[in-house]
Design an enzyme around this catalytic site. Structure first.
Site, PDB file in Angstrom:
ATOM      1  N   TYR A   1       0.838  -1.201   0.000  1.00  0.00           N
ATOM      2  CA  TYR A   1       0.000   0.000   0.000  1.00  0.00           C
ATOM      3  C   TYR A   1       0.872   1.249   0.000  1.00  0.00           C
ATOM      4  O   TYR A   1       2.087   1.184   0.245  1.00  0.00           O
ATOM      5  CB  TYR A   1      -0.929   0.012   1.216  1.00  0.00           C
ATOM      6  CG  TYR A   1      -0.262   0.378   2.517  1.00  0.00           C
ATOM      7  CD1 TYR A   1      -0.418   1.649   3.063  1.00  0.00           C
ATOM      8  CD2 TYR A   1       0.534  -0.548   3.207  1.00  0.00           C
ATOM      9  CE1 TYR A   1       0.203   1.986   4.259  1.00  0.00           C
ATOM     10  CE2 TYR A   1       1.146  -0.213   4.397  1.00  0.00           C
ATOM     11  CZ  TYR A   1       0.979   1.056   4.920  1.00  0.00           C
ATOM     12  OH  TYR A   1       1.602   1.391   6.100  1.00  0.00           O
TER      13      TYR A   1
ATOM     14  N   GLU B   1      12.608   3.016  14.200  1.00  0.00           N
ATOM     15  CA  GLU B   1      11.708   4.063  13.709  1.00  0.00           C
ATOM     16  C   GLU B   1      10.496   4.088  14.631  1.00  0.00           C
ATOM     17  O   GLU B   1      10.554   3.571  15.745  1.00  0.00           O
ATOM     18  CB  GLU B   1      11.314   3.804  12.251  1.00  0.00           C
ATOM     19  CG  GLU B   1      10.713   2.433  11.993  1.00  0.00           C
ATOM     20  CD  GLU B   1      10.453   2.170  10.519  1.00  0.00           C
ATOM     21  OE1 GLU B   1      10.316   3.130   9.749  1.00  0.00           O
ATOM     22  OE2 GLU B   1      10.374   0.979  10.140  1.00  0.00           O
TER      23      GLU B   1
ATOM     24  N   LYS C   1       6.555  -1.879   2.006  1.00  0.00           N
ATOM     25  CA  LYS C   1       5.356  -1.267   2.608  1.00  0.00           C
ATOM     26  C   LYS C   1       4.196  -2.245   2.421  1.00  0.00           C
ATOM     27  O   LYS C   1       3.325  -2.061   1.579  1.00  0.00           O
ATOM     28  CB  LYS C   1       5.069   0.094   1.989  1.00  0.00           C
ATOM     29  CG  LYS C   1       4.185   0.986   2.871  1.00  0.00           C
ATOM     30  CD  LYS C   1       4.199   2.417   2.383  1.00  0.00           C
ATOM     31  CE  LYS C   1       3.259   3.297   3.184  1.00  0.00           C
ATOM     32  NZ  LYS C   1       3.712   3.503   4.578  1.00  0.00           N
TER      33      LYS C   1
ATOM     34  N   ARG D   1      -8.028 -20.251  -0.822  1.00  0.00           N
ATOM     35  CA  ARG D   1      -6.972 -20.019   0.162  1.00  0.00           C
ATOM     36  C   ARG D   1      -5.900 -21.093   0.088  1.00  0.00           C
ATOM     37  O   ARG D   1      -6.150 -22.280   0.271  1.00  0.00           O
ATOM     38  CB  ARG D   1      -7.572 -19.963   1.575  1.00  0.00           C
ATOM     39  CG  ARG D   1      -6.569 -19.494   2.625  1.00  0.00           C
ATOM     40  CD  ARG D   1      -7.170 -19.474   4.022  1.00  0.00           C
ATOM     41  NE  ARG D   1      -6.254 -18.873   4.981  1.00  0.00           N
ATOM     42  CZ  ARG D   1      -5.202 -19.488   5.524  1.00  0.00           C
ATOM     43  NH1 ARG D   1      -4.948 -20.754   5.198  1.00  0.00           N
ATOM     44  NH2 ARG D   1      -4.421 -18.866   6.380  1.00  0.00           N
TER      45      ARG D   1
ATOM     46  N   LEU E   1      11.264   1.380   7.175  1.00  0.00           N
ATOM     47  CA  LEU E   1      10.641   1.877   5.954  1.00  0.00           C
ATOM     48  C   LEU E   1      11.406   3.104   5.475  1.00  0.00           C
ATOM     49  O   LEU E   1      11.688   4.013   6.254  1.00  0.00           O
ATOM     50  CB  LEU E   1       9.183   2.250   6.212  1.00  0.00           C
ATOM     51  CG  LEU E   1       8.420   2.754   4.985  1.00  0.00           C
ATOM     52  CD1 LEU E   1       8.232   1.642   3.962  1.00  0.00           C
ATOM     53  CD2 LEU E   1       7.067   3.332   5.389  1.00  0.00           C
TER      54      LEU E   1
END
Length: 292
Positions: free
Chosen positions: A35, A181, A149, A103, A205
């Site tokens: 995302y 972070e 991400k 699945r 990130l």
């Protein structure tokens, strides 16, 4: 708060109510997706190139094929603002998963990715930017590839919730005392005129605003040091701040109930905030400094 009606999907633009996926969706069942959150100021995308480039890096890292070429992605994200007639401060949320399939941990043989992006009004956190925020510290229990991400955010969610329950804005994460972070932002330590932050390795990130902070430091002649610091060092910090697309350059004035320096935003943080506003082309009327 307005969520605009038109969404971008892998099949083009649709109304909110038309977005439906089968219950066997890999993002839902495995967190098998990526995302981005893109800041919008006065109806214009900010740092769009950095976000799109990171989106494709994340996709490559998890062997996910993005439904659009980069040039088309830029165009569609611009059209998303235009088709919704966005004129205000907002954010775009963009998500891509490996698709819908029975699945199974292994990839579907012929995956068809699911993509959607929407726009939501989001005002600047002006008061917090002026006064600063508090943070707590939490162990970093995330996986080792945080440069992707991905949708796997449960440790981040739990850390952020703990911060909220303790009346703090953010949780500063650490591994055995070494700061990595925050739960949803990058963290910085200022000492003797230098800005320190964790190196851009796989365990953090690589924030789009973090990249601009480094750029701003070079512009302003401030030394930007990619070097780790520890929880115990924060007692001696001259300043601290965090950065993200929604928090911008946010002063941290207290950690675990202890003041950072005198408990007010510092000079270097203020310089970087001003540089951010100029870079984002925010008019004086929208500046956090305009009322000072």
């Amino acid at each position: 708060m307005t969520i605009y009606k038109k969404l971008l999907t892998e099949d083009g633009f649709v109304d909110q109510g038309q977005l439906t996926y089968p219950f066997e969706e890999r993002g839902l069942q495995f967190g098998d997706g990526i995302y981005e959150v893109i800041r919008v100021y006065n109806g214009k995308n900010y740092l769009i190139q950095e976000h799109v480039e990171r989106l494709y890096r994340s996709a490559e890292a998890i062997k996910l094929v993005v439904p659009f070429q980069k040039d088309d992605m830029y165009r569609y994200l611009q059209e998303l603002l235009e088709i919704n007639d966005v004129k205000t401060d907002a954010k775009i949320y963009l998500q891509i998963t490996r698709g819908s399939a029975p699945r199974d941990h292994a990839f579907p043989e012929q995956p068809k990715p699911n993509l959607y992006a929407y726009v939501k009004d989001l005002s600047r956190p002006s008061e917090n930017l002026k006064t600063g925020v508090s943070a707590i510290t939490q162990p970093d229990v995330r996986w080792d590839w945080c440069y992707i991400k991905s949708l796997n955010l449960l440790p981040n969610v739990l850390a952020k919730q703990t911060a909220r329950e303790e009346g703090a804005f953010e949780a500063i994460l650490h591994k055995d005392g070494e700061v990595t972070e925050c739960s949803s932002s990058n963290a910085y330590f200022v000492k003797d005129g230098k800005v320190y932050t964790h190196p851009a390795k796989k365990n953090i990130l690589h924030g789009c605003v973090r990249m601009r902070v480094e750029h701003f430091c070079k512009q302003l002649g401030i030394e930007f040091v990619e070097e780790t610091f520890e929880i115990k060092d924060m007692e001696y910090a001259d300043e601290m701040f965090l950065s993200s697309s929604t928090a911008e350059v946010m002063p941290i004035i207290k950690v675990d109930q202890q003041k950072i320096a005198d408990g007010t935003p510092g000079e270097i943080t203020r310089k970087l905030q001003h540089a951010y506003e100029e870079d984002a082309e925010l008019s004086e009327s929208f500046s956090i400094f305009s009322a000072n």
